[in-house]
Design an enzyme around this catalytic site. Sequence first.
Site, PDB file in Angstrom:
ATOM      1  N   ASP A 111       2.360   1.976   3.387  1.00  0.00           N
ATOM      2  CA  ASP A 111       3.260   0.981   4.006  1.00  0.00           C
ATOM      3  C   ASP A 111       4.708   1.373   3.780  1.00  0.00           C
ATOM      4  OD1 ASP A 111       1.004  -0.639   4.258  1.00  0.00           O
ATOM      5  OD2 ASP A 111       1.511  -1.855   2.507  1.00  0.00           O
ATOM      6  N   HIS A 143       0.883  -1.171   0.000  1.00  0.00           N
ATOM      7  CA  HIS A 143       0.000   0.000   0.000  1.00  0.00           C
ATOM      8  C   HIS A 143       0.921   1.221   0.000  1.00  0.00           C
ATOM      9  CE1 HIS A 143      -2.402  -2.919   2.425  1.00  0.00           C
ATOM     10  NE2 HIS A 143      -3.466  -2.344   1.899  1.00  0.00           N
TER      11      HIS A 143
HETATM   12  C1  XLS Z   1      -7.637  -6.565   4.622  1.00  0.00           C
HETATM   13  C2  XLS Z   1      -7.149  -6.759   3.263  1.00  0.00           C
HETATM   14  C3  XLS Z   1      -6.063  -5.814   2.789  1.00  0.00           C
HETATM   15  C4  XLS Z   1      -5.919  -5.851   1.296  1.00  0.00           C
HETATM   16  C5  XLS Z   1      -5.145  -4.725   0.703  1.00  0.00           C
HETATM   17  O1  XLS Z   1      -8.392  -7.376   5.161  1.00  0.00           O
HETATM   18  O2  XLS Z   1      -6.746  -8.097   3.180  1.00  0.00           O
HETATM   19  O3  XLS Z   1      -4.868  -6.062   3.444  1.00  0.00           O
HETATM   20  O4  XLS Z   1      -5.304  -7.037   0.863  1.00  0.00           O
HETATM   21  O5  XLS Z   1      -5.679  -3.501   1.021  1.00  0.00           O
END
Ligand code: XLS
Length: 438
Positions: free
Chosen positions: A103, A100
């Site tokens: 991140d 993301h």
């Molecule tokens: C949350 C999601 C998230 C997505 C990406 O439950 O898994 O991590 O994979 O935003």
Amino acid sequence: MSIFESIPQIKYEGPKSKNPLAFKYYDPDKVIMGKKMSEHLPFAMAWWHNLCAEGTDMFGRGVANKSFGCEYGTMEHAKAKVDAGFEFMQKLGIKYFCFHDVDIVPEADDIKETNRRLDEITDYILEKMNETGIKCLWGTANMFSNPRFCNGAGSSNSAEVFAFACAQVKKALELTVKLGGRGYVFWGGREGYETLINTDVKFEQDNIARLMKMAVEYGRKIGFTGDFYIEPKPKEPMKHQYDFDAATAIGFLKAHGLDKDFKMNIEANHATLAGHTFEHDLRISAINGMLGSIDANQGDYLLGWDTDEFPFDVYSATMCMYEVLKAGGLTGGFNFDAKNRRPSYTYEDMFIGFILGMDTFALGLMKAAELIEDGRVDEFKAQRYSSYYNTEIGKKILSDNATLEEISAYAEGLGKASLPGSGKQEYLEGVINQILFN
Ligand code: XLS
Ligand code: CA
Ligand code: CA
């Protein structure tokens, strides 16, 4: 300088090995159904869980130290995470990562400054990618953590917040293109509602489609040739999320003319939260030509939320890999959207989590291939529908030019239908056990 100094290169040692820092089943060069394991299983590291998550929960602070020797919230720390991430992936032989926007850098108050930091860090990530050959599986924008997204992003009641969602998607797409990502994910964690009383569902869903259409248009304009993905999840953090499951998300995409550019990113733990099996959502995606990528984790059936555990259920991994092999593979990959349990807080645990996940999917792949080569399940399934192919009435139905009157006349001519044939579930379950434990 090494961050995981005490951890060796992780190698395949075979099923008899008792070395916790070795693969027992994942043997990258082993050929299964004509393809190397490493090609069947393009594994990816999720930046957020592996390099950021410290095991915080609703009741306690983090226990795992992910400072990597730097002060949190600084660009030095962001760079140390890059160093840690690339060393980690190299030691495990992982070829992809997912991220993301927030991140990879600390988010600033002003989005222009966040974007400047993103440019700086992706220059550094790109250097590391070129040095190591590691690639980006997919990128995404985090449109759920910042307080402005408390009522959603594309579905927000606020036009100003919608504009910020657009700005983040635009930048995250640019970064994904810069890093050569195979895909771009929309996970609508806050795209839903807490109560219908204050919510205009049609308005919100139309706005999400508007955001996605603009993203496709811009992405294609700047040279993004990969797939856009929706990652369905029924709930958490919102009580009801619009991308409830694969069937719902596919219906939404078709209704808005987005189905040519989008596929599904199916996460095991999200499918089970929706009351399905993992393989159910994979099958629904595959039969619609929309099985794109997988977030490989597992949940806990005793808990009602998304626990993002490293997968160790070989039965489930086998059923997953059966779907993937039948679908001819993924255009995306297997992203370990998984985190260590809070009490497993050491660097070594990070590696052991990935070794578990990679071994589980390697076993799943081998067992699914055996299931296909064994043929009994597929033969039974084909035979189960055979009356449509080897009887006149069956062929007539499949011809698509029969009328309700004609077919009714056939039934009336018979007077009484015979039973449809045993489903033989217990027999088939026995076949699967035999393959799993032979
Ligand atoms: C949350 C999601 C998230 C997505 C990406 O439950 O898994 O991590 O994979 O935003
Ligand atoms: Ca999840
Ligand atoms: Ca996920």
